[in-house]
Design a protein around this motif. Sequence first.
Motif, PDB file in Angstrom:
ATOM      1  N   LYS A 148       0.811  -1.218   0.000  1.00  0.00           N
ATOM      2  CA  LYS A 148       0.000   0.000   0.000  1.00  0.00           C
ATOM      3  C   LYS A 148       0.845   1.268   0.000  1.00  0.00           C
ATOM      4  CE  LYS A 148      -4.318  -1.532   2.173  1.00  0.00           C
ATOM      5  NZ  LYS A 148      -5.243  -1.342   3.332  1.00  0.00           N
ATOM      6  N   THR A 149       1.992   1.232   0.631  1.00  0.00           N
ATOM      7  CA  THR A 149       2.788   2.456   0.821  1.00  0.00           C
ATOM      8  C   THR A 149       3.893   2.635  -0.208  1.00  0.00           C
ATOM      9  OG1 THR A 149       4.287   1.304   2.369  1.00  0.00           O
ATOM     10  CG2 THR A 149       2.379   2.438   3.307  1.00  0.00           C
ATOM     11  N   ILE A 150       4.174   1.627  -1.010  1.00  0.00           N
ATOM     12  CA  ILE A 150       5.390   1.665  -1.823  1.00  0.00           C
ATOM     13  C   ILE A 150       5.423   2.814  -2.820  1.00  0.00           C
ATOM     14  CG2 ILE A 150       4.552   0.064  -3.626  1.00  0.00           C
ATOM     15  CD1 ILE A 150       7.500  -1.115  -3.483  1.00  0.00           C
ATOM     16  N   LYS A 151       4.269   3.303  -3.276  1.00  0.00           N
ATOM     17  CA  LYS A 151       4.250   4.410  -4.234  1.00  0.00           C
ATOM     18  C   LYS A 151       4.373   5.770  -3.550  1.00  0.00           C
ATOM     19  CE  LYS A 151       0.443   3.510  -6.528  1.00  0.00           C
ATOM     20  NZ  LYS A 151      -0.585   3.648  -7.590  1.00  0.00           N
ATOM     21  N   TYR A 152       4.332   5.777  -2.231  1.00  0.00           N
ATOM     22  CA  TYR A 152       4.384   7.045  -1.500  1.00  0.00           C
ATOM     23  C   TYR A 152       5.731   7.284  -0.826  1.00  0.00           C
ATOM     24  CZ  TYR A 152      -0.614   6.638  -2.254  1.00  0.00           C
ATOM     25  OH  TYR A 152      -1.844   6.493  -2.844  1.00  0.00           O
ATOM     26  N   ALA A 153       6.380   6.210  -0.426  1.00  0.00           N
ATOM     27  CA  ALA A 153       7.685   6.334   0.230  1.00  0.00           C
ATOM     28  C   ALA A 153       8.390   4.997   0.169  1.00  0.00           C
ATOM     29  CB  ALA A 153       7.508   6.766   1.684  1.00  0.00           C
ATOM     30  N   SER A 154       9.706   5.032   0.216  1.00  0.00           N
ATOM     31  CA  SER A 154      10.467   3.792   0.188  1.00  0.00           C
ATOM     32  C   SER A 154      10.171   2.987   1.449  1.00  0.00           C
ATOM     33  CB  SER A 154      11.962   4.089   0.104  1.00  0.00           C
ATOM     34  OG  SER A 154      12.701   2.889   0.061  1.00  0.00           O
ATOM     35  N   PRO A 155       9.713   1.739   1.319  1.00  0.00           N
ATOM     36  CA  PRO A 155       9.324   0.944   2.494  1.00  0.00           C
ATOM     37  C   PRO A 155      10.497   0.350   3.261  1.00  0.00           C
ATOM     38  CG  PRO A 155       8.959  -0.311   0.502  1.00  0.00           C
ATOM     39  CD  PRO A 155       9.412   1.044   0.069  1.00  0.00           C
ATOM     40  N   VAL A 156      11.689   0.381   2.677  1.00  0.00           N
ATOM     41  CA  VAL A 156      12.896  -0.096   3.346  1.00  0.00           C
ATOM     42  C   VAL A 156      13.987   0.941   3.109  1.00  0.00           C
ATOM     43  CG1 VAL A 156      14.588  -1.963   3.569  1.00  0.00           C
ATOM     44  CG2 VAL A 156      12.241  -2.501   2.857  1.00  0.00           C
ATOM     45  N   LEU A 157      14.679   1.329   4.156  1.00  0.00           N
ATOM     46  CA  LEU A 157      15.806   2.236   3.961  1.00  0.00           C
ATOM     47  C   LEU A 157      16.991   1.468   3.386  1.00  0.00           C
ATOM     48  CD1 LEU A 157      15.614   4.523   7.127  1.00  0.00           C
ATOM     49  CD2 LEU A 157      14.584   4.827   4.863  1.00  0.00           C
ATOM     50  N   GLY A 178      20.090   9.985  -6.250  1.00  0.00           N
ATOM     51  CA  GLY A 178      19.350  10.222  -5.028  1.00  0.00           C
ATOM     52  C   GLY A 178      18.195   9.271  -4.809  1.00  0.00           C
ATOM     53  N   ALA A 179      17.834   8.489  -5.830  1.00  0.00           N
ATOM     54  CA  ALA A 179      16.705   7.564  -5.693  1.00  0.00           C
ATOM     55  C   ALA A 179      17.090   6.161  -6.141  1.00  0.00           C
ATOM     56  CB  ALA A 179      15.505   8.067  -6.490  1.00  0.00           C
ATOM     57  N   GLU A 180      18.378   5.864  -6.162  1.00  0.00           N
ATOM     58  CA  GLU A 180      18.836   4.559  -6.646  1.00  0.00           C
ATOM     59  C   GLU A 180      18.338   3.413  -5.768  1.00  0.00           C
ATOM     60  OE1 GLU A 180      21.675   6.320  -3.837  1.00  0.00           O
ATOM     61  OE2 GLU A 180      20.965   7.042  -5.789  1.00  0.00           O
ATOM     62  N   ASP A 181      18.251   3.645  -4.452  1.00  0.00           N
ATOM     63  CA  ASP A 181      17.771   2.597  -3.548  1.00  0.00           C
ATOM     64  C   ASP A 181      16.269   2.364  -3.722  1.00  0.00           C
ATOM     65  OD1 ASP A 181      20.344   2.341  -2.163  1.00  0.00           O
ATOM     66  OD2 ASP A 181      19.894   4.330  -1.393  1.00  0.00           O
ATOM     67  N   TYR A 182      15.512   3.451  -3.822  1.00  0.00           N
ATOM     68  CA  TYR A 182      14.071   3.358  -4.026  1.00  0.00           C
ATOM     69  C   TYR A 182      13.778   2.669  -5.357  1.00  0.00           C
ATOM     70  CZ  TYR A 182       9.213   5.135  -3.667  1.00  0.00           C
ATOM     71  OH  TYR A 182       7.848   5.258  -3.565  1.00  0.00           O
ATOM     72  N   ASP A 183      14.515   3.035  -6.394  1.00  0.00           N
ATOM     73  CA  ASP A 183      14.360   2.400  -7.710  1.00  0.00           C
ATOM     74  C   ASP A 183      14.654   0.905  -7.626  1.00  0.00           C
ATOM     75  OD1 ASP A 183      14.169   2.461 -10.701  1.00  0.00           O
ATOM     76  OD2 ASP A 183      16.293   1.942 -10.558  1.00  0.00           O
ATOM     77  N   PHE A 184      15.671   0.531  -6.859  1.00  0.00           N
ATOM     78  CA  PHE A 184      16.040  -0.874  -6.681  1.00  0.00           C
ATOM     79  C   PHE A 184      14.857  -1.658  -6.091  1.00  0.00           C
ATOM     80  CE2 PHE A 184      18.112  -4.513  -4.728  1.00  0.00           C
ATOM     81  CZ  PHE A 184      19.166  -4.810  -5.587  1.00  0.00           C
ATOM     82  N   LEU A 185      14.240  -1.108  -5.051  1.00  0.00           N
ATOM     83  CA  LEU A 185      13.106  -1.774  -4.416  1.00  0.00           C
ATOM     84  C   LEU A 185      11.893  -1.833  -5.332  1.00  0.00           C
ATOM     85  CD1 LEU A 185      13.312  -0.183  -0.852  1.00  0.00           C
ATOM     86  CD2 LEU A 185      13.929  -2.524  -1.475  1.00  0.00           C
TER      87      LEU A 185
END
Length: 313
Positions: A148-157, A178-185
């Motif tokens: 539910k939250t993945i499109k709003y914020a990265s769920p794992v740091l 700046g968003a390489e980790d979020y993109d990975f997830l």
Amino acid sequence: MSSNLPLISILIPVYNVEAFVQEAVLSICNQTYKNIEIIVVDDCSTDGTYNVVAELVKIDSRIKLFKNEKNSKIVKTLNFALEQAKGDFIARMDGDDVSAPERLEKQLDFLIKNPQYYLVGSHVNTIDPNNIIIGKQEMPIKDKIINKTIKYASPVLHIWLAKRKVYNQLNGYREVPGAEDYDFLLRMHSLGLLFTNLNSFEYSVRIRDGNTTSTIGFNQRLMSNYVVELYEMRVTTGQDNFTSLNVQEYLNKYSGYRENFDKSNILLQKAFMAKGHKKFFKMFIFLIMSICKSRFQTQYLYKRIFSKLLLKG
């Protein structure tokens, strides 16, 4: 700890963290899980960061120190570190943060006991330059909430432990500054690869002037939006039009909003620091001023609040 247990490779990109890098690296050296290799890559620091780590190499042979020929930024530095890694599991660490002693042992134990998951993070503390805890961030644990939250914020740091085969499947990190980790997830999620967090605080993120956490830039906000758009495209069409040219075009499209965002970000940082020191009236004032300065900051805060509400059910 038996040496026949899986090897964990810890990737630590560093840049101008002379005052903190010894504590960061030692927090990994002193983990209860011992079968590790520590890959530190200095991105052409202009201070004594490299020399501090070089001294640590003399006392712990598990540390492997490299230095980029030129300042290459985080994605290239991480991918270079990944190329040097020999472990079956990959962990991340920043050069100014602190890992709890049992972090890696607990994360590895979780992945071994729960093979359906490919990556696991944890809750985090936020600390100031003097190691005083100024905040706590609980991350989502249940799959339903993560979805539910993945499109709003990265769920794992970014302080996760992941199976090496995930990195192989995704071909490392992509150039979305700046968003390489979020993109990975998000790419993992597109493939149905599960990830979650430990229900414990195993890491401390440092807030200080000049580091990534305290100077979250305009490009990072834009790239977070961009990788979500790519994710939605993959989900709906099965396509992904990521290219370095598209990234630059996306950044150029919104470049005129940068100045107001930078002013807004200074105010937001002051709000976070005021909150950490329990000065809530001052926090509220800075927060309102920040929102009024930039619609991108308003969007970010909306997503953050909404994801927290979802997290709390």
